[in-house]
Design a protein around this motif. Structure first.
Motif, short mmCIF file in Angstrom:
data_model
loop_
_atom_site.label_atom_id
_atom_site.label_comp_id
_atom_site.label_asym_id
_atom_site.label_seq_id
_atom_site.Cartn_x
_atom_site.Cartn_y
_atom_site.Cartn_z
N THR A 42 0.83 -1.20 0.00
CA THR A 42 0.00 0.00 0.00
C THR A 42 0.87 1.26 0.00
OG1 THR A 42 -1.60 -1.25 1.27
CG2 THR A 42 -1.94 1.13 1.20
N GLU A 43 1.89 1.27 0.84
CA GLU A 43 2.79 2.44 0.89
C GLU A 43 3.45 2.66 -0.47
OE1 GLU A 43 2.89 4.54 3.18
OE2 GLU A 43 2.40 3.57 5.08
N MET A 44 3.87 1.58 -1.08
CA MET A 44 4.56 1.68 -2.38
C MET A 44 3.60 2.23 -3.44
SD MET A 44 7.80 0.77 -2.26
CE MET A 44 8.23 0.39 -3.95
N ALA A 45 2.36 1.76 -3.38
CA ALA A 45 1.39 2.18 -4.39
C ALA A 45 1.02 3.65 -4.21
CB ALA A 45 0.15 1.29 -4.32
N GLU A 46 1.07 4.13 -2.98
CA GLU A 46 0.66 5.51 -2.71
C GLU A 46 1.76 6.54 -2.89
OE1 GLU A 46 -1.14 5.44 1.14
OE2 GLU A 46 -3.00 4.52 0.39
N ALA A 47 3.01 6.08 -2.84
CA ALA A 47 4.14 7.03 -2.90
C ALA A 47 4.26 7.64 -4.29
CB ALA A 47 5.43 6.31 -2.54
N ASP A 48 4.57 8.94 -4.33
CA ASP A 48 4.83 9.56 -5.63
C ASP A 48 6.33 9.64 -5.91
OD1 ASP A 48 5.62 11.58 -3.95
OD2 ASP A 48 4.38 13.14 -4.87
N ARG A 49 7.14 9.36 -4.88
CA ARG A 49 8.60 9.36 -5.06
C ARG A 49 9.24 8.59 -3.92
NH1 ARG A 49 12.36 13.03 -7.93
NH2 ARG A 49 10.47 13.75 -8.92
N ILE A 50 10.28 7.85 -4.27
CA ILE A 50 10.99 7.10 -3.23
C ILE A 50 12.34 7.74 -2.99
CG2 ILE A 50 12.12 4.88 -2.74
CD1 ILE A 50 9.74 3.58 -4.21
N TYR A 51 12.68 7.86 -1.71
CA TYR A 51 14.00 8.38 -1.31
C TYR A 51 14.76 7.24 -0.66
CZ TYR A 51 11.95 12.89 -2.34
OH TYR A 51 11.35 13.93 -3.00
N ILE A 52 15.79 6.78 -1.34
CA ILE A 52 16.63 5.74 -0.75
C ILE A 52 17.77 6.44 0.00
CG2 ILE A 52 18.29 3.88 -1.25
CD1 ILE A 52 16.50 3.01 -3.56
N VAL A 53 17.97 6.03 1.23
CA VAL A 53 19.03 6.62 2.06
C VAL A 53 19.94 5.50 2.55
CG1 VAL A 53 19.51 7.95 4.15
CG2 VAL A 53 17.48 8.49 2.76
N ALA A 54 21.25 5.65 2.36
CA ALA A 54 22.17 4.58 2.76
C ALA A 54 23.61 5.08 2.72
CB ALA A 54 22.02 3.37 1.82
N ALA A 55 24.52 4.22 3.14
CA ALA A 55 25.95 4.56 3.14
C ALA A 55 26.75 3.44 2.49
CB ALA A 55 26.43 4.77 4.58
N GLY A 56 27.89 3.80 1.93
CA GLY A 56 28.86 2.82 1.43
C GLY A 56 28.29 1.85 0.42
N THR A 57 28.54 0.58 0.67
CA THR A 57 28.07 -0.45 -0.24
C THR A 57 26.54 -0.47 -0.34
OG1 THR A 57 30.03 -1.85 -0.06
CG2 THR A 57 27.95 -2.98 -0.50
N SER A 58 25.87 -0.18 0.76
CA SER A 58 24.41 -0.16 0.72
C SER A 58 23.91 0.97 -0.17
CB SER A 58 23.85 -0.02 2.14
OG SER A 58 24.21 -1.15 2.91
N TYR A 59 24.64 2.08 -0.17
CA TYR A 59 24.32 3.18 -1.09
C TYR A 59 24.48 2.70 -2.53
CZ TYR A 59 25.01 7.50 -3.75
OH TYR A 59 24.93 8.49 -4.71
N ASN A 60 25.58 1.99 -2.79
CA ASN A 60 25.81 1.48 -4.14
C ASN A 60 24.71 0.52 -4.58
OD1 ASN A 60 28.12 3.00 -4.37
ND2 ASN A 60 29.49 1.34 -3.74
#
Ligand code: F6R
Length: 357
Positions: A42-60
């Protein structure tokens, strides 16, 4: 529990096909359909934009995730370095959804962003290998990686697990939104697992390749375009953190805007070429640096390969190539570190989870 392995890192590289198969199992229902918590859907269907936040390898991994989410689920995605986000916050959309990617679930830089976005009332998902970790407890939802404990400081199986889980999330969202799907993700991931195995079975090739490329070098460059550019960033991070060789990943087309000045006789340049739409242009970049004396090698994919390519990866779906192309990169970094007598699992100045900002 290293068993016959000299280092956990090599064991964890080898575990990747198994981890991918485990993820497939955990994220499918009895009818072999993808299974993701309804609230996340439901959250995914409602979102108009996703912000991915991470560091290092997880950022990659987040960079690759962006490519998959935008292509498959049709949602715009921004990927942010956690430590920058706090004081350099982008203008947010109307209905943002935050995805925190963290192997440990304890990265303080990511947590400080989560605290802020929660105070602002925005929904959040943590993609982590440690359910019960701080980021997992504090976010609204958790998507587990099922990668098993990752002991080596250099992250390997978590990276591929993160990409696999984000792919599953993207497909689940597409299905929920009724978008057309041009591939069966679970089947394609199973093909990926087999392709990974083919590569981990060829360790001597990468051990020798590492000698040929890195024996007498102080620096190394990786180049790619499109999604391969994201993978070369991870490739260079792996090499520098465990072998201490100065390394950088570049977009092929950007070389001529400055970096090509660094190419000398014998400078190693490793190109990843898994994408049809850039196959010609990335090979052109390799020629440009080879003409200036670089010690070049091309890692291509079955179907797009050309005579003389150093490594030809087994064919997988074009959106999933990072899961496979990263494996030789991890092995190259591993052998470079071993050949330099480095402490592979515990590189200097680094900690497994970074709990300070
Ligand atoms: C690189 C590495 C680090 C971590 C980074 C984020 O091999 O291990 O760059 O990826 O510190 O850690 P997590 O994913 O635990 O938030």
């Amino acid at each position: 529990e290293k068993g016959t392995y000299d280092y956990f890192m090599l064991k964890e590289i080898d575990e990747q096909p198994f981890v991918i198969r485990k993820i497939i199992q955990h994220y499918q229902d009895e009818e072999n359909n993808i299974k993701v918590e309804q609230a996340i859907r439901t959250e995914m269907a409602e979102a108009d934009r996703i912000y991915i936040v991470a560091a290092g390898t997880s950022y990659n991994a987040g960079l690759v995730g962006k490519q998959v989410l935008e292509n498959v689920a049709g949602i715009p995605v921004e990927v942010h370095i956690a430590s920058e986000f706090s004081y350099n916050m982008p203008l947010l959309s109307e209905k943002p959804l935050f995805i925190f990617i963290s192997q440990s679930g304890e990265t303080a830089d990511s947590r400080s962003v989560l605290v802020k976005t929660q105070a602002m009332g925005y929904p959040s998902i943590t993609v982590t290998n440690v359910p019960g970790s701080t980021l997992s407890r504090e976010a609204d939802y958790t998507l587990p990686l099922y990668a098993g404990p990752e002991i080596a400081v250099a992250s390997t199986k978590a990276y591929t697990a993160q990409i696999a889980v984000l792919t599953i999330l993207a497909v689940d969202t597409a299905v929920a939104k009724g978008l057309p799907l041009e591939f069966d993700p679970l089947q394609e991931l199973a093909i990926v697992a087999n392709a990974m195995e083919t590569l981990t079975d060829q360790k001597e090739t990468f051990e020798q390749m590492s000698l040929d490329l890195f024996k007498d070098t102080r620096n190394a460059f990786y180049i790619g375009r499109g999604v391969d550019y994201y993978v070369v960033q991870e490739a260079s991070l792996k090499l520098k953190e465990i072998s201490y060789i100065q390394a950088e990943g570049f977009a092929g087309g950007e070389l001529k805007h400055g970096t090509i000045a660094l190419i000398e006789d014998g400078t190693p340049v490793i190109a990843i070429a898994t994408q049809e739409n850039v196959n010609y242009s990335i090979r052109g970049n390799v020629q440009e640096v080879a003409a200036r004396g670089a010690n070049t090698c091309i890692v291509s994919m079955e179907g797009l390969d050309q005579p003389g390519d150093t490594v030809v990866l087994p064919h997988v779906h074009s959106l999933l190539t990072p899961l496979v192309s990263v494996v030789p990169m991890q092995l190259l970094a591993y052998y470079a570190a071993v050949q330099r007598d480095c402490d592979v699992d515990k590189p200097r100045n680094l900690a497994k989870s970074v709990t300070v900002e």
